[in-house]
Design a protein around this motif. Sequence first.
Motif, PDB file in Angstrom:
ATOM      1  N   LYS A 108     -87.364  56.437 -46.161  1.00 56.85           N
ATOM      2  CA  LYS A 108     -86.062  55.960 -46.130  1.00 56.85           C
ATOM      3  C   LYS A 108     -85.304  56.474 -44.842  1.00 56.85           C
ATOM      4  N   ALA A 109     -85.831  57.632 -44.362  1.00 54.63           N
ATOM      5  CA  ALA A 109     -85.084  58.195 -42.904  1.00 54.63           C
ATOM      6  C   ALA A 109     -85.519  57.061 -41.915  1.00 54.63           C
ATOM      7  N   LEU A 110     -86.794  56.488 -42.153  1.00 54.63           N
ATOM      8  CA  LEU A 110     -87.226  55.889 -41.029  1.00 54.63           C
ATOM      9  C   LEU A 110     -86.658  54.280 -41.059  1.00 54.63           C
ATOM     10  N   GLY A 111     -85.915  53.965 -42.143  1.00 52.47           N
ATOM     11  CA  GLY A 111     -85.041  52.812 -42.443  1.00 52.47           C
ATOM     12  C   GLY A 111     -85.530  52.050 -43.508  1.00 52.47           C
ATOM     13  N   ALA A 112     -86.323  52.637 -44.304  1.00 58.44           N
ATOM     14  CA  ALA A 112     -86.529  51.606 -45.687  1.00 58.44           C
ATOM     15  C   ALA A 112     -85.177  51.547 -46.509  1.00 58.44           C
ATOM     16  N   ARG A 113     -85.018  50.308 -46.650  1.00 60.61           N
ATOM     17  CA  ARG A 113     -83.897  50.092 -47.742  1.00 60.61           C
ATOM     18  C   ARG A 113     -84.196  50.588 -49.145  1.00 60.61           C
ATOM     19  N   ASP A 161     -86.662  47.972 -50.237  1.00 62.02           N
ATOM     20  CA  ASP A 161     -88.078  48.314 -49.890  1.00 62.02           C
ATOM     21  C   ASP A 161     -88.850  49.058 -50.627  1.00 62.02           C
ATOM     22  N   PRO A 173     -82.352  60.477 -49.969  1.00 63.67           N
ATOM     23  CA  PRO A 173     -83.351  60.841 -49.098  1.00 63.67           C
ATOM     24  C   PRO A 173     -83.297  62.408 -48.649  1.00 63.67           C
ATOM     25  N   VAL A 174     -82.220  62.758 -48.551  1.00 63.33           N
ATOM     26  CA  VAL A 174     -82.232  64.440 -48.322  1.00 63.33           C
ATOM     27  C   VAL A 174     -83.017  65.090 -48.984  1.00 63.33           C
ATOM     28  N   HIS A 228     -78.485  66.241 -41.253  1.00 63.24           N
ATOM     29  CA  HIS A 228     -78.399  65.173 -42.298  1.00 63.24           C
ATOM     30  C   HIS A 228     -77.249  64.187 -42.138  1.00 63.24           C
ATOM     31  N   LEU A 244     -78.458  60.434 -43.232  1.00 64.16           N
ATOM     32  CA  LEU A 244     -79.275  60.457 -44.434  1.00 64.16           C
ATOM     33  C   LEU A 244     -78.459  60.896 -45.578  1.00 64.16           C
ATOM     34  N   ASP A 245     -77.208  61.272 -45.336  1.00 63.23           N
ATOM     35  CA  ASP A 245     -76.263  61.781 -46.408  1.00 63.23           C
ATOM     36  C   ASP A 245     -75.037  61.287 -45.780  1.00 63.23           C
ATOM     37  N   THR A 268     -77.635  49.644 -47.652  1.00 63.37           N
ATOM     38  CA  THR A 268     -78.571  48.993 -46.872  1.00 63.37           C
ATOM     39  C   THR A 268     -78.200  49.004 -45.420  1.00 63.37           C
ATOM     40  N   ALA A 318     -79.387  52.121 -43.937  1.00 64.59           N
ATOM     41  CA  ALA A 318     -80.803  52.257 -43.728  1.00 64.59           C
ATOM     42  C   ALA A 318     -81.189  51.543 -42.365  1.00 64.59           C
ATOM     43  N   GLU A 319     -80.459  50.411 -42.437  1.00 64.65           N
ATOM     44  CA  GLU A 319     -80.643  49.553 -40.890  1.00 64.65           C
ATOM     45  C   GLU A 319     -80.299  50.410 -39.644  1.00 64.65           C
ATOM     46  N   ARG A 367     -80.250  53.737 -39.352  1.00 66.73           N
ATOM     47  CA  ARG A 367     -81.301  54.737 -39.386  1.00 66.73           C
ATOM     48  C   ARG A 367     -82.586  54.273 -38.529  1.00 66.73           C
ATOM     49  N   ASN A 368     -82.767  53.069 -39.115  1.00 65.95           N
ATOM     50  CA  ASN A 368     -83.862  52.334 -38.678  1.00 65.95           C
ATOM     51  C   ASN A 368     -83.951  52.037 -37.046  1.00 65.95           C
ATOM     52  N   PRO A 379     -91.773  52.323 -38.880  1.00 64.75           N
ATOM     53  CA  PRO A 379     -90.279  52.167 -38.876  1.00 64.75           C
ATOM     54  C   PRO A 379     -90.329  50.445 -38.563  1.00 64.75           C
ATOM     55  N   TYR A 402     -90.055  47.937 -41.328  1.00 64.25           N
ATOM     56  CA  TYR A 402     -88.579  47.945 -42.331  1.00 64.25           C
ATOM     57  C   TYR A 402     -87.914  47.014 -41.224  1.00 64.25           C
TER      58      TYR A 402
END
Lengths: 386, 249
Positions: free
Chosen positions: A298-303, A306, A379-380, B57, B62-63, B83, B86-87, B89-90, B115, B118
């Motif tokens: 998730k941190a790497l961008g997985a939704r 995913d 994720p945290v 975070h 992430l939060d 979503t 997430a994008e 972060r990616n 990464p 995704y």
Amino acid sequence: MALEALRVNRMRSVLTMFGVVIGVLAVVILVAVGTGAKDAVEKEISGLGTNIILVVPGRLTVGAAPTQSKLNLADVAYVRRVVGDPAKVTVSLQSGETVRVGGTEAFVTVVGTDQNLTNIFDRPLDKGRHLSGTDVDTRRRVAVLGSEVADKLFGDLDPIGRQLTISGARFRVVGVYAKIGQTFGVSRDQEVHIPVTTAQRLLGIARVNGIAVGASGPDEIGPLQSRVVAALTDRYPGEKFSAVTQTQLLGTIGSVLGMLTGVLAAIAGISLLVGGVGVSNIMLVSVRERTREIGLRKALGARQRDVLTQFLIEAVLLTTIGGVIGILLGVGGALAIQALTPVPASVTWWSVALAFGVSAAVGVFFGVAPARRAGRLDPVIALRAE
Amino acid sequence: MTAAASDAALEAVDLTRRYQLDGVAVEALRGVSLRIGRGEFVAIIGPSGSGKSTLMHLLGCLDRPTSGRLRVNGVEMSQLSDTQLAELRNKTIGFVFQSFHLLARTTALENVALPLVYRGVGKAERRTRARAALEAVGLGHRMEHRPSQMSGGEQQRVAIARALVGEPKVLLADEPTGNLDTRNGAEVMAILDRLNSDSGVAVVLVTHEPEVAGHARRQIHVRDGLIELDTADRTGTGETEQRDGGGAG
């Protein structure tokens, strides 16, 4: 990726799959046995002959009490006139009787019939001759034996021309039928055919059990069937008559056996369900174990989607691999049953396709809850997990 | 998007974060405002429990904050769906963790390429870019090795390559040397230094070690959920050259 995860926990994956394997195996084998039984019965019915209409008094439904017959030989003559071709109508009067040759006796089905039997039913001879019109007209005491009766009473001797007694009356054997096997579990090789007129005198009755009419082609069956029933109802107002065709018989028997197959499949399906619960359980464990991995992804961008998809694919892979193994074992088992036991088993493509589809569906169904849990992990919190 | 926002990599205004722990509300952050420019190298320093991890975070999306606003690369994160986060972060953020967080039983190359999976990048391009990223951290010879076959320092360099493969605007490193010995730690810090000056990615380092924080040109001290000291305030710019490193004590 999903395959990798399964390989990592090989032992656990195999055990989880085992539940699905057994479920699918059970479905394939039980459906194969059910279908095999149905096929066998259908073959028996078709083996009787083609384009046959059976006329019996009363209403013919599965489970109905047998009706006392009111039909007699005059009615047979009447039906002959209705049908137009006397040779295409035959008659049957059945009774269980003891036959005796010297010290040997056998309990058989004595069937009173006539010379037209072979115009309608497939009943090939092994030796001698069929019943003739003269046999019937003159009430001769002659008999044509089923192959088992002939074997039992006469052994290696040639029965033709020999004597036997049926209910104390002497008969002469004029023919022996070729072996034809069973119909509805009753061996037809244990029949003894005698002229219907002789049978009526022997049994002291004037009625017959049923009339069989042979149609000249599939198209004629329907019209002929209704004509015969209408004519008999005219003759006996207020009485019920039934005329069933092979197709109808096949349909009735088929639906009963189909139901049986369905029940078997449902029972097998329960074990598949239990296998599915196992998959669900193991996926939940897997999600918990891999919480940190989920957090990282998730941190790497997985939704959410995913992660959900990843776990769902894993679950489906688990069940479909189990499904394929179960199908292979099931098909192998069915073939073995067919080859090694008298139980007929017939693997059908739809049961295989169904088993595969159901195992995939089990994966989706039982994988969704764990996969959703994985997808929704914060994720945290997931990254902090040990 | 205002002009002011567009030249900040991260911009936080009055961020708070409150947790419910067994029914008791814990205020991890009590109003933090900061602005980190593009290409900056910042250390967030504080004792454990100071709120620095919570801050990281939040900065890493992430939060979500309990209140306050956060712009990441000019985008207001409170308006994004999960979503979209997430994008973000990616594409915008790279993470380096204290415990590396590499996927075991997966090669360095595949870890680095993750990464890009995704992002929907094709396999061939993923491999090419992952290879380049590994070479950039001096691990061109370790592509097919698994984490268990590498030293801690090498694993952390793989993690840095993974953080950089997507060409982020901000690299968030949470105690990146915490699990490493001095030599490997120094090596990792040297790589972060070089990446910051060469590729211009903003590096935000979270640490409790003053020596590590000394690599950063700017230190932000966090205590009890508040910013206690921001060395940028001394010069009034986000580009201070100050390297005192001893701000904490």
